[in-house]
Design a protein around this motif. Structure first.
Motif, PDB file in Angstrom:
ATOM      1  N   TYR A 183      68.393 -47.497 -25.271  1.00 36.19           N
ATOM      2  CA  TYR A 183      69.753 -47.277 -24.816  1.00 36.19           C
ATOM      3  C   TYR A 183      70.567 -48.566 -24.902  1.00 36.19           C
ATOM      4  N   LYS A 184      71.853 -48.390 -25.126  1.00 35.58           N
ATOM      5  CA  LYS A 184      72.792 -49.513 -25.178  1.00 35.58           C
ATOM      6  C   LYS A 184      73.830 -49.314 -24.073  1.00 35.58           C
ATOM      7  N   LYS A 185      74.165 -50.410 -23.401  1.00 34.75           N
ATOM      8  CA  LYS A 185      75.195 -50.334 -22.372  1.00 34.75           C
ATOM      9  C   LYS A 185      76.553 -50.259 -23.053  1.00 34.75           C
ATOM     10  N   ALA A 186      77.362 -49.281 -22.642  1.00 37.24           N
ATOM     11  CA  ALA A 186      78.704 -49.111 -23.201  1.00 37.24           C
ATOM     12  C   ALA A 186      79.598 -50.256 -22.741  1.00 37.24           C
ATOM     13  N   ASP A 187      80.575 -50.613 -23.570  1.00 37.97           N
ATOM     14  CA  ASP A 187      81.523 -51.667 -23.190  1.00 37.97           C
ATOM     15  C   ASP A 187      82.372 -51.243 -22.002  1.00 37.97           C
ATOM     16  N   GLU A 188      82.816 -49.986 -22.013  1.00 34.46           N
ATOM     17  CA  GLU A 188      83.646 -49.515 -20.916  1.00 34.46           C
ATOM     18  C   GLU A 188      82.768 -49.139 -19.709  1.00 34.46           C
ATOM     19  N   HIS A 189      83.359 -49.262 -18.542  1.00 32.11           N
ATOM     20  CA  HIS A 189      82.640 -48.935 -17.312  1.00 32.11           C
ATOM     21  C   HIS A 189      83.660 -48.567 -16.235  1.00 32.11           C
ATOM     22  N   MET A 190      83.179 -48.002 -15.166  1.00 29.37           N
ATOM     23  CA  MET A 190      84.052 -47.662 -14.040  1.00 29.37           C
ATOM     24  C   MET A 190      84.095 -48.850 -13.083  1.00 29.37           C
ATOM     25  N   ILE A 191      85.280 -49.135 -12.575  1.00 28.83           N
ATOM     26  CA  ILE A 191      85.459 -50.223 -11.608  1.00 28.83           C
ATOM     27  C   ILE A 191      85.783 -49.591 -10.256  1.00 28.83           C
ATOM     28  N   PHE A 192      84.989 -49.921  -9.266  1.00 28.36           N
ATOM     29  CA  PHE A 192      85.238 -49.465  -7.901  1.00 28.36           C
ATOM     30  C   PHE A 192      85.979 -50.586  -7.196  1.00 28.36           C
ATOM     31  N   ARG A 193      87.183 -50.272  -6.694  1.00 28.15           N
ATOM     32  CA  ARG A 193      88.030 -51.268  -6.030  1.00 28.15           C
ATOM     33  C   ARG A 193      88.230 -50.874  -4.578  1.00 28.15           C
ATOM     34  N   GLY A 194      88.462 -51.881  -3.737  1.00 26.19           N
ATOM     35  CA  GLY A 194      88.709 -51.588  -2.338  1.00 26.19           C
ATOM     36  C   GLY A 194      89.511 -52.679  -1.657  1.00 26.19           C
ATOM     37  N   LYS A 195      89.961 -52.365  -0.443  1.00 25.39           N
ATOM     38  CA  LYS A 195      90.665 -53.333   0.389  1.00 25.39           C
ATOM     39  C   LYS A 195      90.708 -52.797   1.811  1.00 25.39           C
ATOM     40  N   TRP A 196      90.928 -53.713   2.733  1.00 25.26           N
ATOM     41  CA  TRP A 196      91.154 -53.319   4.122  1.00 25.26           C
ATOM     42  C   TRP A 196      92.575 -52.828   4.231  1.00 25.26           C
ATOM     43  N   CYS A 197      92.769 -51.744   4.925  1.00 22.92           N
ATOM     44  CA  CYS A 197      94.082 -51.136   5.091  1.00 22.92           C
ATOM     45  C   CYS A 197      94.952 -52.035   5.966  1.00 22.92           C
ATOM     46  N   GLN A 198      96.131 -52.355   5.480  1.00 20.78           N
ATOM     47  CA  GLN A 198      97.067 -53.217   6.194  1.00 20.78           C
ATOM     48  C   GLN A 198      98.198 -52.374   6.793  1.00 20.78           C
ATOM     49  N   PRO A 199      98.480 -52.558   8.070  1.00 26.75           N
ATOM     50  CA  PRO A 199      99.549 -51.773   8.697  1.00 26.75           C
ATOM     51  C   PRO A 199     100.943 -52.333   8.440  1.00 26.75           C
TER      52      PRO A 199
END
Length: 182
Positions: A13-29
């Protein structure tokens, strides 16, 4: 290299160049910036709103949905009607949209989908809508925001970065190269 990566490589198997990025942050009021004159944010409430939302989704993602199918989606436990948002221009046309899915017990929400109709891009409207959505989430006690995007989605990733959603993790795809038959 992890064991799984070594095993996949060993099996061809070969790893694809594209991938999913999981992003996050603390919610700011924080108080979000004001909307441009005449623009409004409203939740999707009627079938007519859904049709306008579907037209926007089709323009952004080339994905076509129907009211009956979406009504089923809206039955998910994480669906919050007042967080299914549309940003409308002064004429009532859809400019940008985002849906938020909330896990109340964990105090987190995920943006999916997020889009700005092509005619309204490069005006900061997507970031403005996300900031307003974050303010609404903070007001109801949400602590953490997240979004997933493809690594090849450069404009989307720039938008998410601009509102403070930083990469936390990624999910890679592995493909078995096709073999020619002899």
């Amino acid at each position: 290299h992890t064991y799984l990566a070594m095993l996949l490589r060993h099996r061809g198997y070969k790893k694809a160049d594209e991938h999913m990025i999981f992003r996050g942050k603390w919610c700011q009021p924080d108080q979000p910036p004001p909307l441009p004159k005449g623009y409004t944010i409203k939740p999707i409430e009627s079938d007519a709103d859904l049709e306008q939302f579907f037209a926007g989704v089709a323009a952004v993602f080339n994905f076509h949905d129907t009211v009956p199918v979406y009504r089923l989606v809206q039955q998910a436990p994480s669906y919050v009607p007042q967080l299914d948002l549309m940003l409308l221009d002064p004429a009532g046309q859809l400019a940008s949209f985002c849906s938020l899915w909330q896990d109340v017990q964990l105090g987190l929400a995920e943006f999916e989908p997020v889009g700005t109709v092509p005619a309204f891009r490069r005006r900061g409207l997507g970031a403005l809508l996300l900031r307003h959505a974050e303010s609404r989430l903070a007001a109801i006690g949400c602590r953490r925001l997240s979004v997933c995007s493809g690594s090849e989605s450069v404009p989307a990733n720039a938008l998410y970065q601009s509102v403070g959603l930083v990469p936390i993790d990624s999910v890679n795809s592995w493909r078995l190269p096709s073999r020619r038959s002899a």
